[in-house]
Design a protein around this motif. Structure first.
Motif, PDB file in Angstrom:
ATOM      1  N   LYS A  10       0.841  -1.180   0.000  1.00  0.00           N
ATOM      2  CA  LYS A  10       0.000   0.000   0.000  1.00  0.00           C
ATOM      3  C   LYS A  10       0.879   1.232   0.000  1.00  0.00           C
ATOM      4  O   LYS A  10       2.039   1.188   0.387  1.00  0.00           O
ATOM      5  CB  LYS A  10      -0.944   0.009   1.193  1.00  0.00           C
ATOM      6  N   VAL A  11       0.319   2.307  -0.465  1.00  0.00           N
ATOM      7  CA  VAL A  11       0.974   3.603  -0.479  1.00  0.00           C
ATOM      8  C   VAL A  11       0.328   4.410   0.635  1.00  0.00           C
ATOM      9  O   VAL A  11      -0.879   4.344   0.823  1.00  0.00           O
ATOM     10  CB  VAL A  11       0.762   4.298  -1.843  1.00  0.00           C
ATOM     11  N   TYR A  12       1.132   5.158   1.388  1.00  0.00           N
ATOM     12  CA  TYR A  12       0.539   6.006   2.407  1.00  0.00           C
ATOM     13  C   TYR A  12      -0.448   6.942   1.747  1.00  0.00           C
ATOM     14  O   TYR A  12      -0.124   7.635   0.796  1.00  0.00           O
ATOM     15  CB  TYR A  12       1.613   6.814   3.138  1.00  0.00           C
ATOM     16  N   GLU A  17      -5.287   4.311  -3.556  1.00  0.00           N
ATOM     17  CA  GLU A  17      -3.895   4.347  -4.008  1.00  0.00           C
ATOM     18  C   GLU A  17      -3.299   2.959  -3.819  1.00  0.00           C
ATOM     19  O   GLU A  17      -3.292   2.415  -2.728  1.00  0.00           O
ATOM     20  CB  GLU A  17      -3.117   5.399  -3.227  1.00  0.00           C
ATOM     21  N   THR A  18      -2.815   2.363  -4.917  1.00  0.00           N
ATOM     22  CA  THR A  18      -2.315   0.992  -4.877  1.00  0.00           C
ATOM     23  C   THR A  18      -1.034   0.874  -5.696  1.00  0.00           C
ATOM     24  O   THR A  18      -0.685   1.774  -6.455  1.00  0.00           O
ATOM     25  CB  THR A  18      -3.350   0.012  -5.453  1.00  0.00           C
ATOM     26  N   TRP A  19      -0.358  -0.258  -5.523  1.00  0.00           N
ATOM     27  CA  TRP A  19       0.820  -0.534  -6.346  1.00  0.00           C
ATOM     28  C   TRP A  19       0.873  -2.011  -6.661  1.00  0.00           C
ATOM     29  O   TRP A  19       0.277  -2.831  -5.986  1.00  0.00           O
ATOM     30  CB  TRP A  19       2.102  -0.049  -5.693  1.00  0.00           C
ATOM     31  N   GLU A  20       1.617  -2.319  -7.738  1.00  0.00           N
ATOM     32  CA  GLU A  20       1.798  -3.704  -8.166  1.00  0.00           C
ATOM     33  C   GLU A  20       3.254  -3.900  -8.554  1.00  0.00           C
ATOM     34  O   GLU A  20       3.854  -3.046  -9.205  1.00  0.00           O
ATOM     35  CB  GLU A  20       0.891  -3.983  -9.364  1.00  0.00           C
ATOM     36  N   LEU A  29      -0.486   3.496  -8.680  1.00  0.00           N
ATOM     37  CA  LEU A  29      -1.639   4.287  -9.088  1.00  0.00           C
ATOM     38  C   LEU A  29      -2.089   5.148  -7.919  1.00  0.00           C
ATOM     39  O   LEU A  29      -2.274   4.654  -6.810  1.00  0.00           O
ATOM     40  CB  LEU A  29      -2.798   3.387  -9.517  1.00  0.00           C
ATOM     41  N   PHE A  30      -2.256   6.441  -8.169  1.00  0.00           N
ATOM     42  CA  PHE A  30      -2.720   7.395  -7.175  1.00  0.00           C
ATOM     43  C   PHE A  30      -4.114   7.882  -7.550  1.00  0.00           C
ATOM     44  O   PHE A  30      -4.396   8.116  -8.729  1.00  0.00           O
ATOM     45  CB  PHE A  30      -1.782   8.610  -7.102  1.00  0.00           C
ATOM     46  N   ASN A  31      -4.952   8.056  -6.552  1.00  0.00           N
ATOM     47  CA  ASN A  31      -6.275   8.644  -6.741  1.00  0.00           C
ATOM     48  C   ASN A  31      -7.070   7.914  -7.825  1.00  0.00           C
ATOM     49  O   ASN A  31      -7.520   8.513  -8.794  1.00  0.00           O
ATOM     50  CB  ASN A  31      -6.141  10.133  -7.048  1.00  0.00           C
ATOM     51  N   ASP A  32      -7.234   6.608  -7.632  1.00  0.00           N
ATOM     52  CA  ASP A  32      -7.975   5.758  -8.580  1.00  0.00           C
ATOM     53  C   ASP A  32      -7.416   5.830  -9.997  1.00  0.00           C
ATOM     54  O   ASP A  32      -8.150   5.806 -10.970  1.00  0.00           O
ATOM     55  CB  ASP A  32      -9.456   6.115  -8.605  1.00  0.00           C
ATOM     56  N   GLY A  33      -6.109   5.935 -10.130  1.00  0.00           N
ATOM     57  CA  GLY A  33      -5.480   5.937 -11.442  1.00  0.00           C
ATOM     58  C   GLY A  33      -5.372   7.293 -12.099  1.00  0.00           C
ATOM     59  O   GLY A  33      -4.974   7.397 -13.261  1.00  0.00           O
ATOM     60  N   TYR A  34      -5.707   8.380 -11.388  1.00  0.00           N
ATOM     61  CA  TYR A  34      -5.554   9.714 -11.975  1.00  0.00           C
ATOM     62  C   TYR A  34      -4.098   9.967 -12.339  1.00  0.00           C
ATOM     63  O   TYR A  34      -3.793  10.518 -13.383  1.00  0.00           O
ATOM     64  CB  TYR A  34      -6.054  10.792 -11.017  1.00  0.00           C
TER      65      TYR A  34
END
Length: 69
Positions: A10-12, A17-20, A29-34
């Motif tokens: 996870k990203v703070y 906000e997620t990562w792979e 990805l930040f802000n649902d992929g924005y």
């Protein structure tokens, strides 16, 4: 970022906000992929770099280094 087992993390920030991580490739990805960061981690695992782009098409480059304690 917090690395957990199974290449999950996870990203703070918010829940959107997620990562792979796939071998030496990382996507954040930040802000649902924005805003999307893609990059490559070097062979020694202490440096990564890549590109960043938002939904409006603005782009840039980024780098990151391992913080050694």
């Amino acid at each position: 970022m917090i690395f957990n087992s199974g290449s999950q993390g996870k990203v703070y920030g918010d829940d959107d906000e997620t990562w792979e991580l796939n071998e030496n490739k990382i996507v954040v990805l930040f802000n649902d992929g924005y805003k999307i960061m893609t990059g490559t981690i070097n062979r020694t695992g202490d440096y990564m770099s890549g590109t960043i782009m938002n939904k409006k098409g603005k782009t840039g480059n980024w780098t990151g280094e391992l913080i050694k304690f």
